[in-house]
Design a protein around this motif. Structure first.
Motif, PDB file in Angstrom:
ATOM      1  N   SER A 316       0.739  -0.985   0.001  1.00 31.56           N
ATOM      2  CA  SER A 316      -0.075  -0.019   0.115  1.00 31.56           C
ATOM      3  C   SER A 316       0.779   1.184   0.086  1.00 31.56           C
ATOM      4  CB  SER A 316      -0.964  -0.007   1.076  1.00 31.56           C
ATOM      5  OG  SER A 316      -0.080  -0.072   2.505  1.00 31.56           O
ATOM      6  N   THR A 317       2.092   1.174   0.655  1.00 32.59           N
ATOM      7  CA  THR A 317       2.878   2.452   0.836  1.00 32.59           C
ATOM      8  C   THR A 317       3.823   2.405  -0.478  1.00 32.59           C
ATOM      9  OG1 THR A 317       4.244   1.105   2.209  1.00 32.59           O
ATOM     10  CG2 THR A 317       2.651   2.532   3.199  1.00 32.59           C
ATOM     11  N   ARG A 318       4.402   1.273  -0.951  1.00 29.42           N
ATOM     12  CA  ARG A 318       5.255   1.476  -1.810  1.00 29.42           C
ATOM     13  C   ARG A 318       4.959   1.745  -3.331  1.00 29.42           C
ATOM     14  NH1 ARG A 318       7.860   1.668   2.372  1.00 29.42           N
ATOM     15  NH2 ARG A 318       9.700   0.625   2.655  1.00 29.42           N
ATOM     16  N   LEU A 319       3.406   1.413  -3.370  1.00 34.46           N
ATOM     17  CA  LEU A 319       3.033   1.685  -4.764  1.00 34.46           C
ATOM     18  C   LEU A 319       1.950   3.118  -4.711  1.00 34.46           C
ATOM     19  CD1 LEU A 319       1.454  -1.704  -5.848  1.00 34.46           C
ATOM     20  CD2 LEU A 319       3.250  -0.346  -6.825  1.00 34.46           C
ATOM     21  N   ASP A 320       2.375   3.890  -3.709  1.00 27.58           N
ATOM     22  CA  ASP A 320       2.057   5.324  -3.719  1.00 27.58           C
ATOM     23  C   ASP A 320       0.440   5.188  -2.839  1.00 27.58           C
ATOM     24  OD1 ASP A 320       1.074   7.965  -3.945  1.00 27.58           O
ATOM     25  OD2 ASP A 320       1.365   8.235  -5.989  1.00 27.58           O
ATOM     26  N   LEU A 321       0.494   5.733  -1.703  1.00 27.37           N
ATOM     27  CA  LEU A 321      -0.708   5.814  -0.825  1.00 27.37           C
ATOM     28  C   LEU A 321      -1.883   6.503  -1.564  1.00 27.37           C
ATOM     29  CD1 LEU A 321      -1.187   4.476   1.896  1.00 27.37           C
ATOM     30  CD2 LEU A 321      -0.438   6.484   2.963  1.00 27.37           C
ATOM     31  N   ARG A 322      -1.375   7.376  -2.267  1.00 24.74           N
ATOM     32  CA  ARG A 322      -2.202   8.417  -2.981  1.00 24.74           C
ATOM     33  C   ARG A 322      -3.645   7.603  -3.799  1.00 24.74           C
ATOM     34  NH1 ARG A 322       0.579  13.233  -5.291  1.00 24.74           N
ATOM     35  NH2 ARG A 322       1.921  11.540  -5.815  1.00 24.74           N
ATOM     36  N   LYS A 323      -2.980   6.366  -4.304  1.00 24.33           N
ATOM     37  CA  LYS A 323      -3.935   5.691  -5.219  1.00 24.33           C
ATOM     38  C   LYS A 323      -4.601   4.607  -4.455  1.00 24.33           C
ATOM     39  CE  LYS A 323      -1.196   6.977  -8.834  1.00 24.33           C
ATOM     40  NZ  LYS A 323      -1.964   7.648  -9.900  1.00 24.33           N
ATOM     41  N   SER A 324      -4.807   4.827  -2.934  1.00 25.04           N
ATOM     42  CA  SER A 324      -5.620   4.198  -2.310  1.00 25.04           C
ATOM     43  C   SER A 324      -6.957   4.567  -2.099  1.00 25.04           C
ATOM     44  CB  SER A 324      -5.017   3.944  -0.690  1.00 25.04           C
ATOM     45  OG  SER A 324      -3.944   3.557  -0.651  1.00 25.04           O
ATOM     46  N   ILE A 325      -7.944   3.450  -2.013  1.00 23.99           N
ATOM     47  CA  ILE A 325      -9.222   3.841  -1.796  1.00 23.99           C
ATOM     48  C   ILE A 325      -9.584   2.731  -0.537  1.00 23.99           C
ATOM     49  CG2 ILE A 325     -11.636   3.032  -2.427  1.00 23.99           C
ATOM     50  CD1 ILE A 325     -10.464   3.154  -5.403  1.00 23.99           C
ATOM     51  N   LEU A 326     -10.166   3.607   0.476  1.00 20.04           N
ATOM     52  CA  LEU A 326     -10.151   2.816   1.785  1.00 20.04           C
ATOM     53  C   LEU A 326     -11.580   2.389   2.229  1.00 20.04           C
ATOM     54  CD1 LEU A 326      -8.018   5.346   4.148  1.00 20.04           C
ATOM     55  CD2 LEU A 326      -7.152   3.271   2.999  1.00 20.04           C
ATOM     56  N   LEU A 327     -11.818   1.159   2.473  1.00 22.28           N
ATOM     57  CA  LEU A 327     -13.167   0.881   2.770  1.00 22.28           C
ATOM     58  C   LEU A 327     -13.555   0.453   3.997  1.00 22.28           C
ATOM     59  CD1 LEU A 327     -12.932  -1.580  -0.271  1.00 22.28           C
ATOM     60  CD2 LEU A 327     -14.514   0.304  -0.280  1.00 22.28           C
ATOM     61  N   ASN A 328     -14.508   1.110   4.614  1.00 19.98           N
ATOM     62  CA  ASN A 328     -14.843   1.245   6.076  1.00 19.98           C
ATOM     63  C   ASN A 328     -15.646  -0.102   6.347  1.00 19.98           C
ATOM     64  OD1 ASN A 328     -15.943   1.348   8.801  1.00 19.98           O
ATOM     65  ND2 ASN A 328     -14.969   3.355   8.615  1.00 19.98           N
ATOM     66  N   SER A 329     -15.345  -1.072   7.370  1.00 19.95           N
ATOM     67  CA  SER A 329     -16.134  -2.259   7.477  1.00 19.95           C
ATOM     68  C   SER A 329     -17.434  -1.980   8.218  1.00 19.95           C
ATOM     69  CB  SER A 329     -15.446  -3.305   8.133  1.00 19.95           C
ATOM     70  OG  SER A 329     -14.777  -2.727   9.558  1.00 19.95           O
ATOM     71  N   THR A 330     -17.775  -0.649   8.711  1.00 19.79           N
ATOM     72  CA  THR A 330     -18.914  -0.269   9.440  1.00 19.79           C
ATOM     73  C   THR A 330     -19.877   0.395   8.751  1.00 19.79           C
ATOM     74  OG1 THR A 330     -17.809   1.458  10.531  1.00 19.79           O
ATOM     75  CG2 THR A 330     -17.554  -0.713  11.784  1.00 19.79           C
ATOM     76  N   ASP A 331     -19.407   1.440   8.056  1.00 15.15           N
ATOM     77  CA  ASP A 331     -20.420   2.363   7.458  1.00 15.15           C
ATOM     78  C   ASP A 331     -20.584   2.354   5.780  1.00 15.15           C
ATOM     79  OD1 ASP A 331     -17.888   3.556   6.783  1.00 15.15           O
ATOM     80  OD2 ASP A 331     -18.140   5.268   7.813  1.00 15.15           O
ATOM     81  N   ASN A 332     -19.811   1.256   5.452  1.00 17.94           N
ATOM     82  CA  ASN A 332     -19.869   0.859   3.658  1.00 17.94           C
ATOM     83  C   ASN A 332     -19.754   2.069   3.256  1.00 17.94           C
ATOM     84  OD1 ASN A 332     -20.679  -1.654   4.518  1.00 17.94           O
ATOM     85  ND2 ASN A 332     -22.770  -1.272   4.209  1.00 17.94           N
ATOM     86  N   ILE A 349       6.411   6.017   0.931  1.00 20.82           N
ATOM     87  CA  ILE A 349       7.152   5.134   0.116  1.00 20.82           C
ATOM     88  C   ILE A 349       8.619   4.843   0.820  1.00 20.82           C
ATOM     89  CG2 ILE A 349       8.139   4.957  -2.029  1.00 20.82           C
ATOM     90  CD1 ILE A 349       5.579   6.777  -3.353  1.00 20.82           C
ATOM     91  N   LYS A 350       9.144   5.763   1.133  1.00 26.91           N
ATOM     92  CA  LYS A 350      10.395   5.535   1.647  1.00 26.91           C
ATOM     93  C   LYS A 350      10.583   5.100   3.027  1.00 26.91           C
ATOM     94  CE  LYS A 350      11.825   7.202  -2.208  1.00 26.91           C
ATOM     95  NZ  LYS A 350      12.763   6.508  -3.386  1.00 26.91           N
ATOM     96  N   ALA A 351       9.558   5.432   3.765  1.00 29.24           N
ATOM     97  CA  ALA A 351       9.741   5.023   5.265  1.00 29.24           C
ATOM     98  C   ALA A 351       9.832   3.475   5.562  1.00 29.24           C
ATOM     99  CB  ALA A 351       8.660   5.772   6.128  1.00 29.24           C
ATOM    100  N   PRO A 352      10.586   2.901   6.448  1.00 33.17           N
ATOM    101  CA  PRO A 352      10.621   1.561   6.869  1.00 33.17           C
ATOM    102  C   PRO A 352       9.376   1.331   8.053  1.00 33.17           C
ATOM    103  CG  PRO A 352      12.448   2.579   7.822  1.00 33.17           C
ATOM    104  CD  PRO A 352      11.606   3.800   6.897  1.00 33.17           C
ATOM    105  N   ASP A 353       8.797   0.013   7.692  1.00 32.90           N
ATOM    106  CA  ASP A 353       8.145  -0.308   8.950  1.00 32.90           C
ATOM    107  C   ASP A 353       7.144   0.846   9.407  1.00 32.90           C
ATOM    108  OD1 ASP A 353       9.418  -2.754   8.804  1.00 32.90           O
ATOM    109  OD2 ASP A 353      10.988  -2.132  10.157  1.00 32.90           O
ATOM    110  N   ASN A 354       6.238   1.186   8.526  1.00 35.04           N
ATOM    111  CA  ASN A 354       5.266   2.418   9.015  1.00 35.04           C
ATOM    112  C   ASN A 354       4.151   2.106   9.545  1.00 35.04           C
ATOM    113  OD1 ASN A 354       3.777   2.229   6.709  1.00 35.04           O
ATOM    114  ND2 ASN A 354       5.375   2.873   5.445  1.00 35.04           N
ATOM    115  N   ASN A 355       3.716   0.679   9.391  1.00 33.28           N
ATOM    116  CA  ASN A 355       2.572   0.272   9.988  1.00 33.28           C
ATOM    117  C   ASN A 355       1.322   1.287   9.611  1.00 33.28           C
ATOM    118  OD1 ASN A 355       3.649  -1.998  11.240  1.00 33.28           O
ATOM    119  ND2 ASN A 355       4.396  -0.481  12.827  1.00 33.28           N
ATOM    120  N   ILE A 356       1.318   1.663   8.387  1.00 33.22           N
ATOM    121  CA  ILE A 356       0.380   2.624   7.985  1.00 33.22           C
ATOM    122  C   ILE A 356      -1.286   1.975   8.028  1.00 33.22           C
ATOM    123  CG2 ILE A 356       0.522   2.242   5.369  1.00 33.22           C
ATOM    124  CD1 ILE A 356      -0.210   5.534   7.553  1.00 33.22           C
ATOM    125  N   LEU A 357      -1.263   0.775   7.649  1.00 26.53           N
ATOM    126  CA  LEU A 357      -2.624   0.016   7.600  1.00 26.53           C
ATOM    127  C   LEU A 357      -3.223  -0.246   9.001  1.00 26.53           C
ATOM    128  CD1 LEU A 357      -2.732  -2.522   4.694  1.00 26.53           C
ATOM    129  CD2 LEU A 357      -3.020  -0.204   4.630  1.00 26.53           C
TER     130      LEU A 357
END
Length: 519
Positions: A316-332, A349-357
């Motif tokens: 998700s980060t190495r491929l460019d986070l701005r291309k992400s679509i976030l889906l919420n499991s509660t409000d659809n 993209i550069k930061a190691p072990d960022n645990n962004i998800l």
């Protein structure tokens, strides 16, 4: 190349209604389990395939939204109110008379494709009789499956408007999925339809020659009966094809190697005119090294619109986070991160072990400045809140102080409740407030000690727990003061305090932070 601009879902699986705009190149679908990531890929695949068989194999009862069906069965069960399902793909402007029209829920003139599932009016009497039974089950059997373009022209699996390949790494052992993949790669690698017809004709010819020449003597001996080769829809070239690497079939490769080969082939320049590539959780069965290799192959691909579902921080980060679509499991809902600043996307993209998800998918987050705070924060929670952070559904990340802003950009965009626990580094309250003024909101709070003399976590900890720290860290040969020792050995000091069962006093600013984030 044709592009999918938008997807609309109505009464499909967990979504009563969902609308998502897509990027022309890359779309990363990110969400927790059951958030609907796979459903979106399935929806795109079903519409593009034009295959009634594929829909029927999944089963209408597995495609319709369960709540809608339940609500209908609990109502008056009026035939006129029977639920309908549709999936719509809005395409970029093709100026194509066959795909352009107003046959869509937006009632706008544009190019697109539609899968519509609705009650068959011919069976309305039977449906009415079924629904009058108090113990009836929903009459899916009397529904019609229709594939039409926005110009209201029917299409099917033999007349597709976009070429696509679906790679599902979560079902590596599924024989049907493997056959479908090989068939898609084969069809996409052909230069034209004539080449395919020639292959099929030659394949039947060779089977016939095998029967006449190789089996002739055997059949002459057995008299009234004879051996032959199957020649039906399940025994044709498409179904008998497989892919080999170094004389080993892809079916017999390890799961990780299968994932690499599948994606590599789909991204290959030899695959002709492929419009869309759908990849389900590419990180499945891959080592860290192979995941990085796969990421580079995806980044280097051109002229294909790619849709990826993932649970991987790395992808998700190495491929460019701005291309992400976030889906919420509660409000659809689907939220795009296109509004993130470029420098924030570059950081992840550069930061190691960022645990962004972890950060994105959590309801509440605490950002701390170092390992010492990270190690002790749960102990503080148990003392001050009489509960641990996990039970309170609060996620904790250790973040370098200079990186807070990047996480807060995301928290601000997604409205994630986030508190920062940080050192004041000798700055006044006014200076600290100014540092974080950009992110001030109801859902983002920053906590620090307001006394400039208490500039770090270790100083606050020592001054609030002097007797305890002296007992734990004093030794006959130690020349450093206990406070200086703790400053020079932050992680080791925190670990000893973590293991000690004495009553520890929590610094006031951390108490305030825990109280706020737990509300």
């Amino acid at each position: 190349m044709k592009k999918i601009k938008k997807l609309k879902l109505h009464n499909f699986r967990k979504f009563k209604n969902l609308e998502i705009d897509f990027d022309d190149d890359l779309n990363l679908l990110i969400g927790d389990n059951e958030a609907g990531k796979s459903s979106i890929l399935t929806a795109i695949d079903l519409v593009l395939s034009g295959s009634r068989t594929k829909v029927e194999n999944i089963g209408l009862e597995n495609l319709f939204n369960k709540d809608i069906i339940r609500e209908f069965l609990s109502s008056e069960r009026n035939n006129n109110n029977l639920p309908k399902l549709f999936l719509e793909l809005y395409l970029d402007e093709q100026n194509n008379d066959r795909t352009s029209g107003r046959n869509n829920s937006d009632n706008v003139e544009c190019d697109g494709l539609r899968l519509n599932i609705f009650p068959n009016d011919e069976y309305s009497k039977y449906i009415k009789d079924i629904l009058e039974n108090p113990d009836c089950v929903f009459p899916f059997e009397f529904y019609t499956i229709s594939f039409t373009t926005f110009s209201d022209i029917s299409y099917n699996s033999f007349a597709k408007h976009l070429k696509h390949i679906f790679i599902d790494n979560s079902s590596m052992n599924n024989e049907y999925a493997m056959k479908e993949y090989v068939k898609d790669i084969y069809n996409s690698s052909l230069t034209n339809t004539l080449e395919k017809y020639k292959h099929h004709h030659q394949y039947r010819h060779h089977k016939e020659q095998f029967k006449k020449n190789v089996l002739k003597d055997l059949n002459d001996r057995i008299g009234d009966y004879n051996f032959s080769l199957k020649n039906n829809s399940k025994s044709n070239l498409d179904n008998d094809l497989t892919i080999y690497e170094n004389e080993i079939s892809i079916d017999n490769k390890g799961k990780g190697k299968q994932a690499i080969i599948k994606t590599e082939l789909a991204l290959s320049r030899n695959v002709q005119d492929l419009d869309a590539l759908l990849i389900e959780e590419p990180e499945n069965h891959l080592s860290h090294v192979n995941t990085r290799l796969l990421i580079e192959k995806i980044k280097d691909s051109n002229n294909k619109q790619i849709f990826i579902t993932t649970h991987s921080n790395l992808i998700s980060t190495r491929l460019d986070l701005r291309k992400s679509i976030l889906l919420n499991s509660t409000d659809n809902k689907a939220i795009k991160l296109i509004s993130l600043p470029k420098e924030t996307a570059q950081f992840f993209i550069k930061a190691p072990d960022n645990n962004i998800l972890e950060f994105i998918l959590a309801r509440k987050n605490i950002l701390v400045e170092g390992d010492a705070e990270f190690m002790l924060i749960d102990k503080f929670s148990q003392k001050h809140l009489n509960n641990n952070l996990h039970r309170l559904e609060i996620n904790v990340l250790s973040v370098d102080g200079t990186s807070f802003s990047h996480y807060l950009e995301i928290a601000k965009l997604l409205n994630i409740k986030t508190c920062v626990i940080t050192d004041n580094d000798g700055q006044t309250k006014g200076e600290m407030d100014e540092n974080f003024a950009k992110y001030a909101s109801e859902n983002i709070k920053v906590y620090f000690d307001v006394d400039t003399e208490r500039r770090t976590f270790e100083i606050c900890l020592y001054q609030d727990n002097t007797a305890l720290c002296d007992k734990l860290f004093i030794t006959p040969k130690r020349k450093l003061s206990i406070q200086d020792y703790m400053l020079k050995n932050k992680t080791e000091s925190a670990y000893k305090l973590l293991l000690d069962e004495s009553n520890i006093e929590v610094p006031t600013y951390i108490k305030d932070a825990l109280k706020w984030i737990s509300q």
